[in-house]
Design an enzyme around this catalytic site. Sequence first.
Site, PDB file in Angstrom:
ATOM      1  N   ASP A  97      18.199 -65.409  77.109  1.00 35.44           N
ATOM      2  CA  ASP A  97      18.262 -65.229  75.504  1.00 35.44           C
ATOM      3  C   ASP A  97      17.470 -66.314  74.533  1.00 35.44           C
ATOM      4  OD1 ASP A  97      19.931 -63.140  76.042  1.00 35.44           O
ATOM      5  OD2 ASP A  97      21.890 -64.372  75.634  1.00 35.44           O
ATOM      6  N   GLY A  99      24.658 -57.835  82.340  1.00 32.60           N
ATOM      7  CA  GLY A  99      25.103 -58.231  83.369  1.00 32.60           C
ATOM      8  C   GLY A  99      25.315 -59.290  83.868  1.00 32.60           C
ATOM      9  N   GLU A 107      21.691 -51.723  80.782  1.00 28.95           N
ATOM     10  CA  GLU A 107      20.463 -52.162  80.548  1.00 28.95           C
ATOM     11  C   GLU A 107      19.457 -52.303  81.724  1.00 28.95           C
ATOM     12  OE1 GLU A 107      21.408 -55.659  76.980  1.00 28.95           O
ATOM     13  OE2 GLU A 107      21.428 -56.406  79.265  1.00 28.95           O
ATOM     14  N   ASP A 116      39.922 -57.341  65.699  1.00 27.85           N
ATOM     15  CA  ASP A 116      41.069 -56.457  65.621  1.00 27.85           C
ATOM     16  C   ASP A 116      41.486 -56.254  66.990  1.00 27.85           C
ATOM     17  OD1 ASP A 116      41.408 -56.471  63.001  1.00 27.85           O
ATOM     18  OD2 ASP A 116      39.955 -54.780  62.757  1.00 27.85           O
ATOM     19  N   ASP A 159      31.010 -59.150  76.529  1.00 30.51           N
ATOM     20  CA  ASP A 159      30.840 -59.289  77.877  1.00 30.51           C
ATOM     21  C   ASP A 159      31.769 -60.010  78.492  1.00 30.51           C
ATOM     22  OD1 ASP A 159      28.241 -58.030  77.883  1.00 30.51           O
ATOM     23  OD2 ASP A 159      27.118 -59.885  77.256  1.00 30.51           O
TER      24      ASP A 159
HETATM   25  P1  ATP Z   1      29.270 -58.743  71.115  1.00 32.76           P
HETATM   26  O1  ATP Z   1      28.405 -57.361  71.141  1.00 32.76           O
HETATM   27  O2  ATP Z   1      29.342 -59.510  70.181  1.00 32.76           O
HETATM   28  O3  ATP Z   1      29.249 -59.337  72.385  1.00 32.76           O
HETATM   29  P2  ATP Z   1      31.042 -56.181  71.283  1.00 32.76           P
HETATM   30  O4  ATP Z   1      30.680 -55.579  69.936  1.00 32.76           O
HETATM   31  O5  ATP Z   1      30.497 -55.744  72.571  1.00 32.76           O
HETATM   32  O6  ATP Z   1      30.758 -57.609  71.215  1.00 32.76           O
HETATM   33  P3  ATP Z   1      33.547 -56.588  70.147  1.00 32.76           P
HETATM   34  O7  ATP Z   1      34.307 -55.429  70.241  1.00 32.76           O
HETATM   35  O8  ATP Z   1      32.899 -57.178  69.080  1.00 32.76           O
HETATM   36  O9  ATP Z   1      32.558 -56.427  71.582  1.00 32.76           O
HETATM   37  O10 ATP Z   1      34.191 -57.918  70.821  1.00 32.76           O
HETATM   38  C1  ATP Z   1      34.876 -57.822  72.257  1.00 32.76           C
HETATM   39  C2  ATP Z   1      36.144 -58.538  72.227  1.00 32.76           C
HETATM   40  O11 ATP Z   1      36.010 -59.964  71.950  1.00 32.76           O
HETATM   41  C3  ATP Z   1      37.253 -57.839  71.316  1.00 32.76           C
HETATM   42  O12 ATP Z   1      37.933 -56.866  72.019  1.00 32.76           O
HETATM   43  C4  ATP Z   1      38.235 -59.160  71.064  1.00 32.76           C
HETATM   44  O13 ATP Z   1      38.927 -59.232  72.220  1.00 32.76           O
HETATM   45  C5  ATP Z   1      37.151 -60.449  71.030  1.00 32.76           C
HETATM   46  N1  ATP Z   1      36.716 -60.745  69.838  1.00 32.76           N
HETATM   47  C6  ATP Z   1      35.463 -60.224  69.117  1.00 32.76           C
HETATM   48  N2  ATP Z   1      35.573 -60.808  67.900  1.00 32.76           N
HETATM   49  C7  ATP Z   1      36.413 -61.558  67.645  1.00 32.76           C
HETATM   50  C8  ATP Z   1      37.064 -62.308  66.584  1.00 32.76           C
HETATM   51  N3  ATP Z   1      36.213 -62.369  65.408  1.00 32.76           N
HETATM   52  N4  ATP Z   1      38.136 -62.985  66.737  1.00 32.76           N
HETATM   53  C9  ATP Z   1      39.031 -62.391  67.814  1.00 32.76           C
HETATM   54  N5  ATP Z   1      38.320 -61.915  68.874  1.00 32.76           N
HETATM   55  C10 ATP Z   1      37.491 -61.366  68.771  1.00 32.76           C
END
Ligand code: ATP
Length: 289
Positions: free
Chosen positions: A11, A39, A136, A210, A238
Site C-alpha cells: 500500500d 488477502g 483480487e 453501524d 479485512d
Molecule cells: P474497508 O474497505 O474500509 O476496509 P469495508 O468497507 O470492507 O472496510 P466496513 O463495513 O466499512 O467494511 O467495516 C467493516 C467492519 O469494521 C464493520 O463491520 C465494523 O465492525 C468495523 N468498523 C468499520 N468502521 C467502523 C467505525 N467507524 N466504528 C466502529 N467500527 C467500525
Amino acid sequence: MITVIGSINMDLVVRTDHFPKQGETRLGNLFATIPGGKGANQAVAAARLGADVTMLGVVGNDAFGHELVQTLKNEGIHTETIQQAAEPTGIANILVSNKDNRIIVVPGANHAWDAQMIEAMEAIIPKSKVVVFQLEIPVDMVRRGLALCKEHGVQAILNPAPTDAFTEDLLDHGALLTPNESEAETVWGAEWKDAIREFPNQVVVTLGKDGAMYPGANDAVYVTGYPVEVVDTTGAGDTFNGALAYGLSQDWELSKAIEFANAAASLSVEALGAQTGMPALDAVIERMR
Ligand code: ATP
C-alpha cells in the site's frame, strides 16, 4: 489451519487535507509504504489472533515482494506457498483525507496465477479448516477454490471485494459471503436486505460504524458497531474477515464469530494503515466486555 488465498500488495499511502480535483495538484502531509492486499491483510488479522495461517498468493521478484513475504513471516504466517512471478508485485495507491479514502489497485503479480498455483491450491484446501478468498486474484481461481472447498467439506469465506469480478455463480458453492453494504447492493441490488433472506446464515453484511447484519434462520440479526475514535478505516473489512475466519476455525457458532469480528474490526480503525491496528486476541476479548 486457516488458508488465505488472495492478494499481496504494497500500500502506497498518501495523506492529505483535501483530495485534489481533476487536474489539480495538492500537497500531502504523509507518505508511507505499508504492507497490504486484501488477502495478506486478512491473513495477518487471523494470525494476530493466534490462528495457524497459511498464505497462498503471488508476488514479483522485486523489493516490495521480498519485503511483503518477510512481513508475513514475521507475523508467523506460513509463506512457502507464496510464489514469485515475472510481473511486479501488486500495489494499492491509497489516498487518505479526513477519515475518507480513495484507492486504486494495480494487481501485477496477483494476476499471474499458473498451473503450479492451481496444484498448490489443490494440495492445501483439503488440509484446511477454513479457507478465505477475496476477488483480487483471477476469479477463475476463486471459483476453482470454492468448488474444491465444497467437494472436501471445508468452510469457505468469500469476501466479494472488489465486486468488479463478481459473478452470480460464486453464490452456488455454499461459501459464507461477507460483502460490505455497497458490495451487497452491487450483488443483489437496492433491495439486498430482502434478497439475502434467501441465504440464512450464509451472508454477513458489514455496515461500517453501524457494525454488521446477517439473515438469521427467521429474522435479520443486527450486531451494533462499537463507538470508537476513527483514525483510518482502511483494513476494517479485512480485520472483520480474518477474525471471522478465526472464530469459525474455533468451531464457534456463526453469531459468536460475527460478534467477535465486529469487535476486532472496531479496534483496527483506531490506527493508520490496514495491518497496523489489527488486534491480538486479548484486546478483542477486552473490548467485548
Ligand atoms: P474497508 O474497505 O474500509 O476496509 P469495508 O468497507 O470492507 O472496510 P466496513 O463495513 O466499512 O467494511 O467495516 C467493516 C467492519 O469494521 C464493520 O463491520 C465494523 O465492525 C468495523 N468498523 C468499520 N468502521 C467502523 C467505525 N467507524 N466504528 C466502529 N467500527 C467500525
